[in-house]
Write a protein that holds these residues in place. Structure first.
Motif, PDB file in Angstrom:
ATOM      1  N   ARG A   7     -14.986 -24.533 -14.087  1.00 23.10           N
ATOM      2  CA  ARG A   7     -14.323 -23.796 -15.163  1.00 23.10           C
ATOM      3  C   ARG A   7     -12.928 -23.330 -14.732  1.00 23.10           C
ATOM      4  O   ARG A   7     -12.012 -23.273 -15.555  1.00 23.10           O
ATOM      5  CB  ARG A   7     -15.209 -22.618 -15.584  1.00 23.10           C
ATOM      6  CG  ARG A   7     -14.592 -21.619 -16.556  1.00 23.10           C
ATOM      7  CD  ARG A   7     -14.238 -22.264 -17.884  1.00 23.10           C
ATOM      8  NE  ARG A   7     -13.646 -21.270 -18.782  1.00 23.10           N
ATOM      9  CZ  ARG A   7     -12.372 -20.890 -18.746  1.00 23.10           C
ATOM     10  NH1 ARG A   7     -11.540 -21.393 -17.834  1.00 23.10           N
ATOM     11  NH2 ARG A   7     -11.921 -19.994 -19.600  1.00 23.10           N
ATOM     12  N   ALA A  21     -16.044 -20.653 -22.713  1.00 25.54           N
ATOM     13  CA  ALA A  21     -17.052 -19.885 -21.987  1.00 25.54           C
ATOM     14  C   ALA A  21     -16.991 -20.196 -20.498  1.00 25.54           C
ATOM     15  O   ALA A  21     -16.354 -21.161 -20.067  1.00 25.54           O
ATOM     16  CB  ALA A  21     -18.439 -20.238 -22.539  1.00 25.54           C
ATOM     17  N   GLY A  22     -17.699 -19.390 -19.738  1.00 23.10           N
ATOM     18  CA  GLY A  22     -17.636 -19.476 -18.281  1.00 23.10           C
ATOM     19  C   GLY A  22     -18.430 -20.623 -17.679  1.00 23.10           C
ATOM     20  O   GLY A  22     -18.305 -20.898 -16.484  1.00 23.10           O
ATOM     21  N   ARG A 350     -15.867  -6.553 -32.408  1.00 22.74           N
ATOM     22  CA  ARG A 350     -16.536  -6.824 -31.125  1.00 22.74           C
ATOM     23  C   ARG A 350     -17.454  -8.047 -31.142  1.00 22.74           C
ATOM     24  O   ARG A 350     -18.345  -8.186 -30.314  1.00 22.74           O
ATOM     25  CB  ARG A 350     -17.323  -5.580 -30.699  1.00 22.74           C
ATOM     26  CG  ARG A 350     -16.395  -4.408 -30.339  1.00 22.74           C
ATOM     27  CD  ARG A 350     -17.115  -3.317 -29.598  1.00 22.74           C
ATOM     28  NE  ARG A 350     -17.749  -3.786 -28.376  1.00 22.74           N
ATOM     29  CZ  ARG A 350     -18.615  -3.056 -27.680  1.00 22.74           C
ATOM     30  NH1 ARG A 350     -18.947  -1.847 -28.076  1.00 22.74           N
ATOM     31  NH2 ARG A 350     -19.154  -3.540 -26.561  1.00 22.74           N
ATOM     32  N   ARG A 352     -16.934 -10.988 -30.221  1.00 23.64           N
ATOM     33  CA  ARG A 352     -16.859 -11.746 -28.955  1.00 23.64           C
ATOM     34  C   ARG A 352     -17.725 -11.136 -27.856  1.00 23.64           C
ATOM     35  O   ARG A 352     -18.231 -11.848 -26.989  1.00 23.64           O
ATOM     36  CB  ARG A 352     -15.416 -11.838 -28.454  1.00 23.64           C
ATOM     37  CG  ARG A 352     -14.674 -12.892 -29.169  1.00 23.64           C
ATOM     38  CD  ARG A 352     -13.555 -13.595 -28.449  1.00 23.64           C
ATOM     39  NE  ARG A 352     -13.271 -14.772 -29.239  1.00 23.64           N
ATOM     40  CZ  ARG A 352     -13.793 -15.963 -29.027  1.00 23.64           C
ATOM     41  NH1 ARG A 352     -14.575 -16.187 -28.000  1.00 23.64           N
ATOM     42  NH2 ARG A 352     -13.520 -16.965 -29.823  1.00 23.64           N
ATOM     43  N   ASP A 353     -17.896  -9.810 -27.890  1.00 23.98           N
ATOM     44  CA  ASP A 353     -18.763  -9.178 -26.888  1.00 23.98           C
ATOM     45  C   ASP A 353     -20.209  -9.657 -27.067  1.00 23.98           C
ATOM     46  O   ASP A 353     -20.941  -9.831 -26.090  1.00 23.98           O
ATOM     47  CB  ASP A 353     -18.709  -7.644 -27.015  1.00 23.98           C
ATOM     48  CG  ASP A 353     -17.322  -7.106 -26.675  1.00 23.98           C
ATOM     49  OD1 ASP A 353     -16.540  -7.834 -26.036  1.00 23.98           O
ATOM     50  OD2 ASP A 353     -17.016  -5.950 -27.057  1.00 23.98           O
ATOM     51  N   LEU A 355     -21.030 -12.577 -28.309  1.00 24.15           N
ATOM     52  CA  LEU A 355     -21.036 -13.975 -27.845  1.00 24.15           C
ATOM     53  C   LEU A 355     -21.180 -14.040 -26.319  1.00 24.15           C
ATOM     54  O   LEU A 355     -21.975 -14.819 -25.793  1.00 24.15           O
ATOM     55  CB  LEU A 355     -19.735 -14.638 -28.310  1.00 24.15           C
ATOM     56  CG  LEU A 355     -19.568 -16.111 -28.057  1.00 24.15           C
ATOM     57  CD1 LEU A 355     -19.114 -16.803 -29.334  1.00 24.15           C
ATOM     58  CD2 LEU A 355     -18.526 -16.345 -26.989  1.00 24.15           C
ATOM     59  N   ARG A 356     -20.454 -13.176 -25.628  1.00 18.94           N
ATOM     60  CA  ARG A 356     -20.528 -13.157 -24.157  1.00 18.94           C
ATOM     61  C   ARG A 356     -21.903 -12.679 -23.689  1.00 18.94           C
ATOM     62  O   ARG A 356     -22.451 -13.201 -22.719  1.00 18.94           O
ATOM     63  CB  ARG A 356     -19.442 -12.249 -23.565  1.00 18.94           C
ATOM     64  CG  ARG A 356     -18.030 -12.687 -23.883  1.00 18.94           C
ATOM     65  CD  ARG A 356     -17.544 -13.847 -23.007  1.00 18.94           C
ATOM     66  NE  ARG A 356     -16.231 -14.293 -23.433  1.00 18.94           N
ATOM     67  CZ  ARG A 356     -15.953 -15.505 -23.887  1.00 18.94           C
ATOM     68  NH1 ARG A 356     -16.896 -16.430 -23.962  1.00 18.94           N
ATOM     69  NH2 ARG A 356     -14.732 -15.829 -24.256  1.00 18.94           N
ATOM     70  N   ALA A 357     -22.462 -11.684 -24.399  1.00 13.31           N
ATOM     71  CA  ALA A 357     -23.798 -11.190 -24.029  1.00 13.31           C
ATOM     72  C   ALA A 357     -24.836 -12.290 -24.237  1.00 13.31           C
ATOM     73  O   ALA A 357     -25.762 -12.465 -23.428  1.00 13.31           O
ATOM     74  CB  ALA A 357     -24.148  -9.949 -24.855  1.00 13.31           C
ATOM     75  N   GLU A 359     -24.268 -15.493 -24.085  1.00 17.80           N
ATOM     76  CA  GLU A 359     -24.053 -16.492 -23.023  1.00 17.80           C
ATOM     77  C   GLU A 359     -24.831 -16.094 -21.762  1.00 17.80           C
ATOM     78  O   GLU A 359     -25.467 -16.930 -21.130  1.00 17.80           O
ATOM     79  CB  GLU A 359     -22.543 -16.560 -22.738  1.00 17.80           C
ATOM     80  CG  GLU A 359     -22.158 -17.537 -21.655  1.00 17.80           C
ATOM     81  CD  GLU A 359     -20.676 -17.411 -21.260  1.00 17.80           C
ATOM     82  OE1 GLU A 359     -19.837 -17.131 -22.142  1.00 17.80           O
ATOM     83  OE2 GLU A 359     -20.380 -17.577 -20.062  1.00 17.80           O
ATOM     84  N   LYS A 360     -24.791 -14.801 -21.437  1.00 15.05           N
ATOM     85  CA  LYS A 360     -25.510 -14.346 -20.229  1.00 15.05           C
ATOM     86  C   LYS A 360     -27.014 -14.558 -20.370  1.00 15.05           C
ATOM     87  O   LYS A 360     -27.722 -14.712 -19.387  1.00 15.05           O
ATOM     88  CB  LYS A 360     -25.205 -12.866 -19.974  1.00 15.05           C
ATOM     89  CG  LYS A 360     -23.802 -12.625 -19.498  1.00 15.05           C
ATOM     90  CD  LYS A 360     -23.647 -11.259 -18.830  1.00 15.05           C
ATOM     91  CE  LYS A 360     -22.187 -10.996 -18.526  1.00 15.05           C
ATOM     92  NZ  LYS A 360     -21.608  -9.934 -19.339  1.00 15.05           N
TER      93      LYS A 360
END
Ligand SMILES: Cc1ncc(COP(=O)(O)O)c(C=O)c1O
Length: 404
Positions: A7, A21-22, A350, A352-353, A355-357, A359-360
């Motif tokens: 990445r 994403a990461g 928020r 995107r927050d 979406l990131r959560a 992803e985790k």
């Protein structure tokens, strides 16, 4: 074994217009995706309403492989069998009598807007050139399509932009009436506004647009790049609304992940695209058309389309259960498997927050604007994947709330 690219390379070698994403997915099957490290994800994003039949559907893989061994490309100096078969199938399944192929939604809309202008020019003269579009609409990223699109952030810094475009309020019949005149050559509408938050058009608005277009000799253009190809439970959303456009644009799901766009229209309108007026090197490419023919054949099956509503109900029931626990959504909206979860006031801006959560927790979701979560999974996602994805979303929301 270390990965040959990571990445981090994105930030070194790619133009920075995306912030992906990461993790890097390397394999997909159905509604599951695996990353470089072998972590498995549930996919509720469907490539942004593109992977309509999931990842690596065996019949699409076979259609692509078969065509790959036969003929890849010819140019439009010659026609080819897959393009003619696909066009015939689209003509059979829709209002359309003529089809133009290209490679993306933006190009399909570019063709639609040019055709509307040309048709008006040919039949009524050059003064009839105004395109009426809706605030918050999205039609692609070419200069013409971002200009017709109703989101100024996408034209900022790119001027001068093309003229002859007016914007009205979506779902507001009075606003459309006020803008409409004999100068209008087209009214362009997404039956469900996708990028700006999953907002369905009202049937009254689409009906009024049809009537006003007829009264003023303007063409009605439906952008079904996101709402089409079974996404709402009909092959195209206009078929559920019972309002027929003069031009319809299709992309995303129609290729199931292989790049292709299409503009559908009537015989009468198509005449204005005479030889040499418009074109695309890859439009009608045999590989793309062979895959899309299989996609359209599978998706137009009434059983598959009926399954879309059943899956929606299961997903929405799960989202409501999550909301009953955490109170994060003020509205769950959309049609079929194009679902928007609008965040409550406390979480405005928020998305995107979330979406990131997600992803985790190994769940792929989307956003539509800053404050709406968007789900656009495969139309054939199975119950286990829906339930597992919902469980992961539940955990992701819990994580986010615990973190504050
Ligand atoms: C309604 C609509 N029109 C057009 C486009 C542009 O399609 P593409 O990115 O394939 O050019 C999109 C993409 O999100 C879309 O949602």
């Amino acid at each position: 074994m270390s990965n040959s690219v990571t990445r981090a390379d994105f930030d070194q070698v790619m133009v920075p217009n995306y912030g992906p994403a990461g993790f890097i997915p390397v394999k997909g099957l159905g509604s599951r995706v695996w990353d470089q490290d072998g972590r498995e994800f549930v996919d509720f994003s469907g490539g942004i309403a593109v992977n309509a039949l999931g990842h690596c559907h065996p019949e699409l893989v076979a259609a692509l492989a078969e065509q790959a061994g036969k003929l890849w490309h010819l140019s439009n100096v010659f026609t080819n069998e897959p393009a003619l078969k696909l066009a015939s199938l689209l003509v059979e399944k829709t209002f359309a009598e003529r089809v133009f192929f290209c490679n993306s939604g933006g190009e399909a809309n570019e063709a639609a807007f040019k055709l509307a202008r040309k048709y008006a020019h040919d039949n009524f003269g050059p003064e009839k050139n105004e395109i009426i579009s809706c605030v918050n609409s999205f039609h692609g990223r070419t200069l013409f399509t971002v200009s017709v699109g109703g989101q100024p952030k996408y034209t900022e810094g790119f001027g001068p932009v093309p003229g002859g475009i007016r914007h009205i309020e979506f779902n507001n019949i009075e606003s459309l009436k006020a803008a409409m005149s004999d100068k209008a050559c087209a009214v362009v509408i997404e039956p469900i506004q996708g990028e700006s938050g999953i907002q369905p058009a009202t049937p009254e608005f689409l009906k009024a647009a049809r009537e006003l277009c007829d009264a003023h000799n303007a063409l009605l253009v439906f952008d079904e790049v996101q709402s089409g190809m079974g996404r709402t439970g009909a092959l195209y959303a206009y078929q559920q609304y019972g309002v027929t456009p003069d031009i319809l644009t299709s992309a995303k799901g129609i290729g199931g992940g292989f790049p292709i766009g299409a503009m559908l229209t009537t015989d009468k309108v198509a005449k204005s695209f005479g030889i040499g007026t418009h074109g695309s090197t890859y439009g009608g490419n045999p590989l793309a058309c062979a895959v899309a023919h299989k996609v359209v054949s599978l998706i137009s099956d009434p059983k598959l389309l009926a399954g879309v509503e059943a899956r929606r109900q299961r997903l929405v029931a799960g989202l409501e259960a999550i909301n009953a626990k955490y109170h994060v959504f003020k509205e769950i909206r959309g049609k079929g498997l194009l679902i928007g979860c609008a965040l409550v006031d406390a979480y405005q801006g928020r998305a995107r927050d979330f979406l990131r959560a997600a992803e985790k927790r190994q769940l792929m979701i989307l956003v539509a604007g800053l404050s709406v979560l968007r789900l656009a999974p495969s139309l054939v996602i199975d119950e286990q994947d829906i339930d597992e994805g919902l469980a992961r979303l539940d955990a992701a929301v819990a994580d986010l709330l615990a973190a504050g």
